[in-house]
Motif scaffolding. Structure first.
Motif, PDB file in Angstrom:
ATOM      1  N   SER A 136       3.719  12.074   5.389  1.00 48.56           N
ATOM      2  CA  SER A 136       2.830  13.021   5.757  1.00 48.56           C
ATOM      3  C   SER A 136       1.172  12.016   5.881  1.00 48.56           C
ATOM      4  CB  SER A 136       2.799  13.707   3.842  1.00 48.56           C
ATOM      5  OG  SER A 136       1.121  12.865   3.646  1.00 48.56           O
ATOM      6  N   ALA A 137       1.047  13.456   7.047  1.00 47.24           N
ATOM      7  CA  ALA A 137       0.025  12.726   7.560  1.00 47.24           C
ATOM      8  C   ALA A 137      -1.105  12.142   6.393  1.00 47.24           C
ATOM      9  CB  ALA A 137      -0.559  14.388   8.647  1.00 47.24           C
ATOM     10  N   GLU A 138      -1.803  13.426   4.795  1.00 43.87           N
ATOM     11  CA  GLU A 138      -2.803  13.320   4.076  1.00 43.87           C
ATOM     12  C   GLU A 138      -2.811  11.725   3.447  1.00 43.87           C
ATOM     13  OE1 GLU A 138      -1.900  16.131   0.803  1.00 43.87           O
ATOM     14  OE2 GLU A 138      -4.866  16.050   0.518  1.00 43.87           O
ATOM     15  N   LEU A 139      -0.832  11.343   3.466  1.00 45.90           N
ATOM     16  CA  LEU A 139      -1.163   9.890   2.657  1.00 45.90           C
ATOM     17  C   LEU A 139      -1.816   8.987   3.937  1.00 45.90           C
ATOM     18  CD1 LEU A 139       2.146   9.752   0.865  1.00 45.90           C
ATOM     19  CD2 LEU A 139      -0.113  10.033   0.083  1.00 45.90           C
ATOM     20  N   GLY A 140      -1.134   9.250   5.326  1.00 49.34           N
ATOM     21  CA  GLY A 140      -1.775   8.151   6.177  1.00 49.34           C
ATOM     22  C   GLY A 140      -3.301   8.181   6.137  1.00 49.34           C
ATOM     23  N   ALA A 141      -3.781   9.072   6.375  1.00 50.52           N
ATOM     24  CA  ALA A 141      -5.032   8.745   6.177  1.00 50.52           C
ATOM     25  C   ALA A 141      -5.496   7.958   5.026  1.00 50.52           C
ATOM     26  CB  ALA A 141      -6.534  10.287   5.761  1.00 50.52           C
ATOM     27  N   LEU A 142      -5.875   8.486   3.823  1.00 49.79           N
ATOM     28  CA  LEU A 142      -4.851   7.477   2.734  1.00 49.79           C
ATOM     29  C   LEU A 142      -5.014   6.413   2.807  1.00 49.79           C
ATOM     30  CD1 LEU A 142      -4.548   9.225  -0.569  1.00 49.79           C
ATOM     31  CD2 LEU A 142      -6.258   8.793   0.073  1.00 49.79           C
ATOM     32  N   VAL A 153       0.732  -1.434   0.177  1.00 53.50           N
ATOM     33  CA  VAL A 153      -0.052  -0.243   0.141  1.00 53.50           C
ATOM     34  C   VAL A 153       1.474   0.982  -0.262  1.00 53.50           C
ATOM     35  CG1 VAL A 153      -1.791   1.190   1.351  1.00 53.50           C
ATOM     36  CG2 VAL A 153      -1.371  -1.151   1.158  1.00 53.50           C
ATOM     37  N   ASP A 154       1.919   0.872   0.625  1.00 54.80           N
ATOM     38  CA  ASP A 154       3.053   2.275   0.746  1.00 54.80           C
ATOM     39  C   ASP A 154       3.695   2.651  -0.771  1.00 54.80           C
ATOM     40  OD1 ASP A 154       2.499   3.058   3.674  1.00 54.80           O
ATOM     41  OD2 ASP A 154       3.541   1.128   4.106  1.00 54.80           O
ATOM     42  N   GLU A 155       4.062   1.485  -0.847  1.00 60.15           N
ATOM     43  CA  GLU A 155       4.372   2.195  -3.049  1.00 60.15           C
ATOM     44  C   GLU A 155       3.629   2.015  -3.629  1.00 60.15           C
ATOM     45  OE1 GLU A 155       7.111  -1.055  -4.241  1.00 60.15           O
ATOM     46  OE2 GLU A 155       5.055  -1.624  -5.496  1.00 60.15           O
ATOM     47  N   LEU A 199       1.022   4.972  -3.074  1.00 60.65           N
ATOM     48  CA  LEU A 199       0.974   6.281  -1.961  1.00 60.65           C
ATOM     49  C   LEU A 199       2.101   6.299  -2.802  1.00 60.65           C
ATOM     50  CD1 LEU A 199      -0.801   5.708   0.942  1.00 60.65           C
ATOM     51  CD2 LEU A 199      -1.959   5.864  -0.721  1.00 60.65           C
ATOM     52  N   GLN A 200       3.075   5.815  -2.978  1.00 60.76           N
ATOM     53  CA  GLN A 200       4.478   6.897  -3.326  1.00 60.76           C
ATOM     54  C   GLN A 200       4.640   7.111  -4.704  1.00 60.76           C
ATOM     55  OE1 GLN A 200       6.670   8.303  -1.126  1.00 60.76           O
ATOM     56  NE2 GLN A 200       7.472   8.820  -3.172  1.00 60.76           N
ATOM     57  N   LEU A 201       3.872   6.305  -5.683  1.00 63.63           N
ATOM     58  CA  LEU A 201       4.065   6.279  -6.686  1.00 63.63           C
ATOM     59  C   LEU A 201       3.259   6.682  -8.030  1.00 63.63           C
ATOM     60  CD1 LEU A 201       6.189   2.475  -6.871  1.00 63.63           C
ATOM     61  CD2 LEU A 201       6.979   5.193  -7.001  1.00 63.63           C
ATOM     62  N   ALA A 202       1.739   6.379  -7.275  1.00 67.22           N
ATOM     63  CA  ALA A 202       0.497   6.738  -7.835  1.00 67.22           C
ATOM     64  C   ALA A 202       0.011   7.822  -8.632  1.00 67.22           C
ATOM     65  CB  ALA A 202       0.070   5.560  -7.578  1.00 67.22           C
ATOM     66  N   ASP A 203      -0.673   8.529  -9.429  1.00 65.43           N
ATOM     67  CA  ASP A 203      -1.889   8.847  -9.703  1.00 65.43           C
ATOM     68  C   ASP A 203      -2.797   8.788  -8.796  1.00 65.43           C
ATOM     69  OD1 ASP A 203       0.068  11.044 -11.158  1.00 65.43           O
ATOM     70  OD2 ASP A 203       0.338   9.614 -12.289  1.00 65.43           O
ATOM     71  N   ARG A 204      -3.021   7.054  -9.406  1.00 66.08           N
ATOM     72  CA  ARG A 204      -4.292   7.003  -8.297  1.00 66.08           C
ATOM     73  C   ARG A 204      -4.397   5.267  -8.564  1.00 66.08           C
ATOM     74  NH1 ARG A 204      -9.096   7.386 -13.211  1.00 66.08           N
ATOM     75  NH2 ARG A 204      -7.498   6.948 -14.127  1.00 66.08           N
ATOM     76  N   ALA A 264     -13.462  -2.023  -7.034  1.00 65.17           N
ATOM     77  CA  ALA A 264     -13.744  -1.785  -5.728  1.00 65.17           C
ATOM     78  C   ALA A 264     -14.003  -0.756  -5.419  1.00 65.17           C
ATOM     79  CB  ALA A 264     -13.306  -2.307  -4.493  1.00 65.17           C
ATOM     80  N   ASN A 265     -12.963   0.322  -6.118  1.00 64.81           N
ATOM     81  CA  ASN A 265     -12.829   1.973  -4.900  1.00 64.81           C
ATOM     82  C   ASN A 265     -11.731   2.345  -6.275  1.00 64.81           C
ATOM     83  OD1 ASN A 265     -12.388   4.737  -4.105  1.00 64.81           O
ATOM     84  ND2 ASN A 265     -12.182   3.612  -1.873  1.00 64.81           N
ATOM     85  N   VAL A 266     -11.466   3.935  -6.773  1.00 65.92           N
ATOM     86  CA  VAL A 266     -10.257   3.930  -7.456  1.00 65.92           C
ATOM     87  C   VAL A 266      -9.781   5.524  -6.922  1.00 65.92           C
ATOM     88  CG1 VAL A 266      -9.911   5.497  -9.182  1.00 65.92           C
ATOM     89  CG2 VAL A 266     -11.234   3.871  -9.332  1.00 65.92           C
ATOM     90  N   ILE A 267      -8.902   5.809  -6.139  1.00 68.71           N
ATOM     91  CA  ILE A 267      -8.246   6.569  -4.954  1.00 68.71           C
ATOM     92  C   ILE A 267      -7.064   7.534  -5.686  1.00 68.71           C
ATOM     93  CG2 ILE A 267      -7.188   7.400  -2.954  1.00 68.71           C
ATOM     94  CD1 ILE A 267      -8.192   4.204  -2.049  1.00 68.71           C
ATOM     95  N   ASP A 268      -7.750   9.058  -5.767  1.00 70.07           N
ATOM     96  CA  ASP A 268      -6.551  10.176  -6.554  1.00 70.07           C
ATOM     97  C   ASP A 268      -5.675   9.996  -5.220  1.00 70.07           C
ATOM     98  OD1 ASP A 268      -7.476  10.890  -9.325  1.00 70.07           O
ATOM     99  OD2 ASP A 268      -9.063  10.584  -8.134  1.00 70.07           O
ATOM    100  N   VAL A 269      -4.306  10.358  -5.415  1.00 73.00           N
ATOM    101  CA  VAL A 269      -2.995   9.703  -4.944  1.00 73.00           C
ATOM    102  C   VAL A 269      -3.536  12.197  -4.659  1.00 73.00           C
ATOM    103  CG1 VAL A 269      -1.311   9.816  -4.020  1.00 73.00           C
ATOM    104  CG2 VAL A 269      -2.662   7.901  -4.468  1.00 73.00           C
ATOM    105  N   PRO A 270      -3.296  12.883  -3.405  1.00 73.64           N
ATOM    106  CA  PRO A 270      -2.855  13.797  -4.147  1.00 73.64           C
ATOM    107  C   PRO A 270      -1.836  14.146  -3.769  1.00 73.64           C
ATOM    108  CG  PRO A 270      -3.058  13.700  -1.479  1.00 73.64           C
ATOM    109  CD  PRO A 270      -3.625  12.536  -2.188  1.00 73.64           C
TER     110      PRO A 270
END
Lengths: 274, 306
Positions: A253-259, A213-215, A217-222, A238-244
């Motif tokens: 970062s806290a934002e990534l932590g929540a995601l 999951v961390d990988e 969040l670190q690499l992806a746009d979505r 099941a879900n599509v997440i935009d990574v800011p």
């Protein structure tokens, strides 16, 4: 190759055939279903990957992430539905995509250089091919090991060679099937940075299957979460997440932590325990 | 010819080669395993040298040890014949075999016998080996070809070598063609069987990766599949070479006027046991030399591809 020449016509800045295919291409999944015998693995996957984005595909183990990726490469044929690269449906092994497997899968009797050269598109001239391979070896920091055999280098180096081999194809779509999964944690972080570096230099749409999951969040746009949905057998979107945030991202970062918590919940893991 | 046929009848169990072929299967598949996963092979070197084994660790030492048994046999032969244990028809002395060789050399016959036999073996080995490689590759990789040809090839393999001889002579007369063809048949099957079996054990991950990068057909075969089975190809080639010498004698025993097999039968009619033993010694020496030469190429090839 027909594909390539069409592109060079539409893209009037680049006339050189070899350079022409170096353009990120969009990928579309249209109701892609795949079953192996009685077992349904993918059930009606509908999704559009934008040209040039990095899409991470996560999901529970055995949910068909690799199958989805292999369908883009033409290594699997969907039972029903269509995968399109740009606007052409994928039938058979596709020349506009390149695959890096979980294992390096290098020919043990060839040097790293010759293994990378294996990825060159058909009809590449000798001199142009050699120059491109040398350039790629430099990008993945393997120039000093170009004439070594795969068994003489470390797992991380072999995986970098595998990545270089995929890039040698100048792919419009780069397909990575847990490419860093078998590496130690430190090497994996370095490889992630290298991948971003390479993405900046070689424009391509990247589809990255990962269980980390961390990988993602670190690499992806979505991030595409692939999982059985609505009581159906077989996995769907099941879900599509935009990574800011722009890369490279602050790993703490806290934002990534929540995601991260959201993602883990999506995957059926209680995030407070991790 | 009638005496020759009699010889053929008595010798056929030895020249059939059935046992040699029967071993090919297991030989091939084990070699295929090592070909598919060369990483599993133990790293060379790193053995602590033991005082007693020092001879074994040098080439010269191994050659020296290899000569021990022949020298002992030669000595036993010499002393037993000198002591009169055997009559000279049963077993002549080493010296008389040597003299027989000298005499044949003087008459200029020996090199002709050796030359023509070597030529037949090499031609038959090359033709049979190449065909074995080609057909083994085709049947090993194509499921259609496998289903189509395997049963027939298996049936042909079951035919004892000497059964071909009358037919080959009928079709091609008693000349070089029929002999070389017989030897090719002998060399074909070991290569075919080892390549055919080994190709089914090539690492499918490697093949898939190569296919994903656009390799197909002959290029896939020469880039991935054949290099992956190099050790098996060579064990097949060494068996094929042994078969080629075996089939050479079969061919020459029956109908020839030159060659080492002819020397055997001719000496038998004339009661020249010395020449008979000379022919056997020459077959052993040239068989061993040719095998060693293939062994050198094999070591180079395995270092290159495995």
């Amino acid at each position: 190759m027909i594909m390539t020449s069409t592109l060079s016509v539409s893209d009037d800045v680049r006339t050189d055939d070899a350079v022409a295919s170096e353009r990120a291409l969009p990928v579309t999944f249209e109701s892609v279903t795949k079953s192996f015998g009685e077992r349904i693995v993918l059930n009606g996957v509908d999704f559009s990957v934008r040209a040039g984005e990095v899409l991470a595909i996560v999901g529970p183990s055995g949910c068909g992430k690799s199958t989805l990726l292999r369908a883009v490469a033409g290594l699997e044929t969907p039972t029903s539905g269509t995968v399109r690269i740009d606007s052409s449906p994928v039938t058979g092994l596709s020349e506009t995509s390149a695959f890096a497997f979980q294992e390096p899968r290098l020919l043990p009797w060839q040097t790293i250089r010759r293994n990378v050269a294996l990825g060159l598109p058909k009809g590449t001239g000798k001199a142009a091919g050699a120059a491109h391979v040398d350039e790629l070896l430099e990008h993945v920091e393997l120039s000093a090991y170009a004439d070594h055999r795969p068994r003489e280098v470390s797992g991380g180096m072999a995986q970098r060679a595998s990545l270089a081999r995929a890039l040698a194809r100048r792919p419009g779509v780069l397909l990575l099937d847990e490419p860093f999964g078998a590496l130690d944690a430190l090497t994996r972080l370095k490889m992630q940075d290298l991948l971003l570096d390479i993405h900046a230099k070689h424009p391509a749409t990247i589809l990255l299957v990962t269980h980390d999951v961390d990988e993602a969040l670190q690499l992806a746009d979505r991030i595409l979460v692939l999982s059985p949905t609505g009581g159906h057998e077989g996995a769907g979107v099941a879900n599509v997440i935009d990574v800011p945030g722009t890369r490279p991202r602050d790993r703490s970062s806290a934002e990534l932590g929540a995601l991260r918590s959201t993602l883990l919940e999506n995957l059926g893991v209680d995030s407070h325990r991790h | 010819m009638s005496a020759a046929e009699e010889t053929q009848g008595r010798r056929s169990p030895q020249v059939n080669g059935g046992t040699a072929q029967a071993t090919v299967g297991s030989y091939g598949s084990s070699a295929a395993g090592s070909g598919a996963s060369p990483e599993a092979a133990p790293a060379p070197g790193g053995k602590p040298p033991r005082a007693g084994a020092r001879l074994l660790n040098t080439t010269g030492g191994r050659v020296l040890l290899g000569l021990v048994v022949p020298v002992v046999v030669l000595a036993a032969w010499h002393f037993s014949t000198a002591a009169g244990v055997f009559t000279s028809v049963q077993l002549p002395t080493p010296a008389s075999v040597w003299n027989a060789a000298a005499e044949l050399i003087q008459r200029g016959e020996l090199w002709n016998h050796i030359g023509i036999s070597t030529q037949r073996v090499l031609l038959g080995f090359a033709i049979g080996g190449l065909l074995g490689l080609a057909v083994g590759s085709l049947v090993g990789l194509s499921r259609v070809a496998d289903a189509l040809f395997s049963p027939t090839i298996g049936a042909f393999r079951a035919v004892p070598s000497l059964a071909w001889v009358p037919l080959l002579i009928l079709w091609m007369q008693i000349g070089e063609d029929s002999k070389v063809t017989l030897i090719s048949i002998g060399a074909f099957f070991p290569v075919f069987t080892t390549v055919y079996l080994a190709l089914r054990h090539v690492d499918q991950n490697l093949v898939e990766a190569a296919r994903a990068f656009g390799l197909r057909g002959v290029r896939l075969l020469t880039t991935v599949q054949l290099p992956a089975v190099v050790p098996s190809i060579f064990s097949g080639l060494r068996l094929a070479l042994a078969q080629a010498w075996l089939f050479l004698v079969a061919a020459e025993l029956i109908a020839s006027s030159m060659g080492l097999g002819f020397l055997l039968t001719d000496s038998q009619y004339n009661g020249r046991t010395d020449r008979l033993i000379l022919a056997i010694v020459l077959l052993a020496v040239f068989g061993k030399i040719s095998d060693a030469l293939v062994g050198v190429v094999e070591r180079w090839a395995i270092a290159r591809w495995a």
